[in-house]
Design a protein around this motif. Structure first.
Motif, short mmCIF file in Angstrom:
data_model
loop_
_atom_site.label_atom_id
_atom_site.label_comp_id
_atom_site.label_asym_id
_atom_site.label_seq_id
_atom_site.Cartn_x
_atom_site.Cartn_y
_atom_site.Cartn_z
N GLY A 332 -40.20 7.52 11.29
CA GLY A 332 -39.56 6.33 10.74
C GLY A 332 -40.47 5.59 9.77
O GLY A 332 -40.01 5.05 8.75
N SER A 335 -40.31 7.41 6.53
CA SER A 335 -39.06 7.11 5.83
C SER A 335 -39.11 5.75 5.16
O SER A 335 -38.62 5.57 4.03
CB SER A 335 -37.89 7.16 6.82
OG SER A 335 -37.76 8.46 7.36
N ARG A 364 -32.83 12.62 8.48
CA ARG A 364 -31.80 11.96 9.28
C ARG A 364 -32.12 10.49 9.49
O ARG A 364 -31.23 9.63 9.46
CB ARG A 364 -31.65 12.68 10.61
CG ARG A 364 -31.03 14.06 10.49
CD ARG A 364 -31.11 14.82 11.80
NE ARG A 364 -30.55 14.04 12.89
CZ ARG A 364 -30.66 14.37 14.18
NH1 ARG A 364 -31.35 15.45 14.53
NH2 ARG A 364 -30.11 13.62 15.11
N ILE A 365 -33.40 10.18 9.70
CA ILE A 365 -33.78 8.78 9.86
C ILE A 365 -33.56 8.02 8.56
O ILE A 365 -33.05 6.89 8.55
CB ILE A 365 -35.25 8.68 10.32
CG1 ILE A 365 -35.40 9.29 11.73
CG2 ILE A 365 -35.73 7.24 10.32
CD1 ILE A 365 -36.83 9.36 12.21
N SER A 368 -29.85 7.33 8.05
CA SER A 368 -29.31 6.27 8.90
C SER A 368 -29.73 4.88 8.42
O SER A 368 -29.03 3.90 8.68
CB SER A 368 -29.78 6.48 10.34
OG SER A 368 -31.18 6.27 10.46
N ARG A 369 -30.85 4.79 7.74
CA ARG A 369 -31.33 3.50 7.26
C ARG A 369 -30.82 3.16 5.86
O ARG A 369 -31.04 2.05 5.37
CB ARG A 369 -32.87 3.48 7.28
CG ARG A 369 -33.42 3.61 8.70
CD ARG A 369 -34.92 3.57 8.76
NE ARG A 369 -35.38 3.67 10.15
CZ ARG A 369 -36.65 3.60 10.56
NH1 ARG A 369 -37.59 3.42 9.64
NH2 ARG A 369 -36.96 3.72 11.83
N GLU A 457 -36.66 6.91 17.29
CA GLU A 457 -36.13 6.62 15.95
C GLU A 457 -34.99 7.57 15.58
O GLU A 457 -33.95 7.13 15.06
CB GLU A 457 -37.26 6.73 14.92
CG GLU A 457 -38.29 5.61 15.03
CD GLU A 457 -39.57 5.91 14.27
OE1 GLU A 457 -40.39 5.00 14.10
OE2 GLU A 457 -39.73 7.08 13.85
N VAL A 458 -35.15 8.85 15.85
CA VAL A 458 -34.11 9.80 15.48
C VAL A 458 -32.90 9.68 16.40
O VAL A 458 -31.76 9.92 15.99
CB VAL A 458 -34.67 11.24 15.46
CG1 VAL A 458 -34.94 11.77 16.86
CG2 VAL A 458 -33.73 12.18 14.72
N GLN A 460 -31.83 6.82 17.67
CA GLN A 460 -31.11 5.67 17.12
C GLN A 460 -30.40 6.04 15.82
O GLN A 460 -29.29 5.58 15.55
CB GLN A 460 -32.08 4.52 16.89
CG GLN A 460 -32.70 3.95 18.16
CD GLN A 460 -33.80 2.96 17.88
OE1 GLN A 460 -34.06 2.62 16.73
NE2 GLN A 460 -34.47 2.50 18.93
N ALA A 461 -31.06 6.91 15.02
CA ALA A 461 -30.45 7.32 13.76
C ALA A 461 -29.14 8.05 14.00
O ALA A 461 -28.17 7.89 13.25
CB ALA A 461 -31.42 8.22 12.99
N ARG A 462 -29.08 8.84 15.05
CA ARG A 462 -27.84 9.58 15.36
C ARG A 462 -26.72 8.62 15.73
O ARG A 462 -25.55 8.83 15.39
CB ARG A 462 -28.10 10.58 16.48
CG ARG A 462 -26.88 11.42 16.82
CD ARG A 462 -27.24 12.68 17.52
NE ARG A 462 -26.11 13.61 17.56
CZ ARG A 462 -26.21 14.90 17.80
NH1 ARG A 462 -27.41 15.43 18.03
NH2 ARG A 462 -25.15 15.67 17.82
N GLN A 465 -25.53 6.87 12.45
CA GLN A 465 -25.23 7.71 11.29
C GLN A 465 -23.77 7.54 10.86
O GLN A 465 -22.87 7.55 11.69
CB GLN A 465 -25.49 9.18 11.63
CG GLN A 465 -25.13 10.18 10.54
CD GLN A 465 -25.92 9.98 9.28
OE1 GLN A 465 -27.15 9.96 9.32
NE2 GLN A 465 -25.24 9.82 8.15
#
Length: 534
Positions: A332, A335, A364-365, A368-369, A457-458, A460-462, A465
């Motif tokens: 994260g 990113s 992916r992170i 999502s951001r 972090e990943v 939460q990204a899922r 998304q």
């Protein structure tokens, strides 16, 4: 009549016979008797005591420690050892957690190596302090000369000077100072030993005891090892100086409060569709190795073939021309650093994210951001978050740490350059990049937080998304065949969004799918579909 000097009969016997004394008498006359009338044994002195006012050379009082200057040098050795050990501990901790003002834009392993060499120098000086020798003096002088060369290289080469920072510069200067101090110490102790022997015994002692010879031999062997290590350190610095002359393909941008720089670049011009809408730019994320190694090749071919109009790339911290980030450092954080770079470089969305392997976690992170800026996600045999334990295991972390500690010696990089013809490109971003300290530090940082910060972090990204983002998944046929868990997780990746464009399993392709012609063909075809998809 019995005389004072013997009996009469004895005298008569001497006159009548041989005047030579018998063996028993001769032995009795020439054998010294100890005080108290005891017969001599193995402890009896063979020479009479000295009455000239000098001490015996083996007397413990004959010591260079009698001189205050020698004692002061030893006290300073102990003090320097304590200071160096505390610095060594601080550098060890900074590999895992960067203290304030202690971050090095390089790997930090060179600082640690120089400090370890300094501790070794001081330990040898203290352990063999009272046994000076020419071998130790010459060895210390050679080490000091090599360290002075290292200091000049670090200060003279701008890229290395910036990467090492004040921490690295201080470490190599301290190492050179201690090496020179050891030379001075050895000479002063040798002088003090000579002075005390002449003052207390009347002459300089030239012989050594067996214990002293063993000490001299041990010190000489240790110094030879230290000289070899110093030679390797210098040779590796020379290689780094050579590699520093390789110009980056893009530009470097400061991030995180100017603590380190990220390498970023773009190929192609911005284009617009018939309605005046900006066409998406492909944003490429590397896998387990630097992007410039092989992953960039198929993207560039897609650009030349007209499949895409423009693409941008960057190197994660520690890869190729990017600096190492402070520790700890998660996906994260990388990113976020990329977001800063895009803003500074004045690059605008929309983006199509292309990534491979562990790079899929980073993409992916990022997606999502920046949900409104990402128009598509393209995953090439990407790592699933449930498999982060494969790169975050403690055993792998220990191996990376140990590998990083010895990386400044550079035996593999030197062998590759001398015997295998490895070039600057190979060492900076190519097939030998994994041998460099920066790359190892980046992998160690990745390992340390893989199952904690990065996994959170990943995950939460899922959850956040955008479900309508177009998605393409390309999987390795070899990996999915031999590893059922990998296949199941690849299948799960196809459900990241509700808009799966395609899932292709390329038979016969390795983890790096683009290394096969079939893999490159499928990847370029799917990328074109994703870029042009509304």
């Amino acid at each position: 009549m019995v005389s004072l000097w013997g009996s009469k009969n004895d005298g008569e016997d001497r006159e009548d016979g041989d005047a030579t004394p018998t063996n028993e008498e001769e032995s009795r006359q020439h054998t010294p008797r100890q005080s108290g009338g005891r017969d001599p044994d193995e402890r009896t002195r063979l020479l009479p005591p000295r009455n000239d006012g000098f001490l015996d050379p083996d007397d413990p009082a004959v010591s260079p420690y009698n001189l205050w200057s020698v004692r002061a040098l030893r006290y300073f050795c102990v003090l320097f050892l304590i200071i160096t050990f505390l610095w060594w501990v601080l550098l060890l901790v900074s590999i895992f957690v960067s203290p304030p003002m202690m971050h090095s834009r390089g790997s930090g392993f060179f600082d640690f190596s120089y400090t370890t060499l300094t501790i070794g120098n001081l330990l040898v000086a203290i352990l063999f302090f009272s046994t000076p020798s020419k071998a130790m003096e010459i060895g210390s002088l050679v080490v000091a000369g090599l360290l002075l060369i290292d200091m000049i290289i670090i200060l003279a080469v701008g890229v290395i000077r910036v990467e090492e920072g004040w921490v690295g510069i201080a470490s190599v200067i301290w190492a050179a100072f201690i090496a020179l101090y050891n030379v001075l110490t050895d000479r002063v102790v040798a002088w003090g030993k000579k002075e005390e022997e002449e003052r207390l015994t009347g002459r300089r002692e030239t012989r050594r005891t067996l214990r002293e010879w063993c000490a001299v031999l041990t010190a000489a062997v240790i110094m030879v090892v230290m000289i070899v290590v110093a030679i390797f350190l210098t040779a590796t610095l020379v290689l780094r100086s050579r590699d520093a002359s390789l110009a980056p393909t893009g530009r470097r941008y400061y991030v995180d409060g100017d603590k380190y720089q990220i390498h970023f670049g773009c190929i192609g011009d911005v284009t617009y569709d018939a309605h005046g809408k900006r066409n998406p730019t492909v944003l490429v994320e590397a896998g387990e190795t630097p992007l410039e190694d092989t992953f960039d090749d198929w993207i560039y071919d897609a650009y030349r073939n007209g499949t895409i109009d423009r693409y941008c790339f960057y190197d994660r911290p520690g890869f190729a021309w990017s600096d190492n980030a402070p520790s700890p450092h998660s996906a994260g954080m990388t990113s976020d650093a990329l977001s800063v770079v895009l803003a500074i470089a004045d690059e605008e969305p929309p983006w199509v994210l292309v990534s491979a392997g562990v790079g899929g976690i980073y993409s992916r992170i990022f997606a999502s951001r920046h949900p409104e800026q990402v128009q598509g996600i393209f995953l090439v045999d990407a790592l699933h978050e449930d498999l982060l334990h494969r790169i975050g295991s403690p055993s792998r972390g220990f191996f990376l740490w140990a590998r990083g500690i010895i990386s400044p010696i550079g035996y593999d990089r030197l062998a590759g350059a001398i015997f295998n013809g490895r070039t600057r490109q190979d060492r900076v971003y190519g097939r030998s990049a994994y041998q460099g300290g920066k790359f190892i530090k980046a992998k160690l940082q990745e390992n340390l937080v893989a199952e904690s910060l990065t996994k959170n972090e990943v995950s939460q990204a899922r959850n956040i998304q955008q479900p309508g983002t177009p998605l393409v998944v390309i999987s390795s046929g070899i990996e999915t065949t031999k590893d059922n868990e990998w296949r199941q997780k690849q299948k799960d990746l196809t459900t990241l969004t509700n808009k799966l464009v395609s899932w292709d399993v390329v038979n016969g392709a390795p983890h790096e799918v683009w290394r096969t012609l079939k893999g490159r063909t499928i990847m370029e075809k799917r990328l074109g579909e994703l870029v042009r998809k509304e």
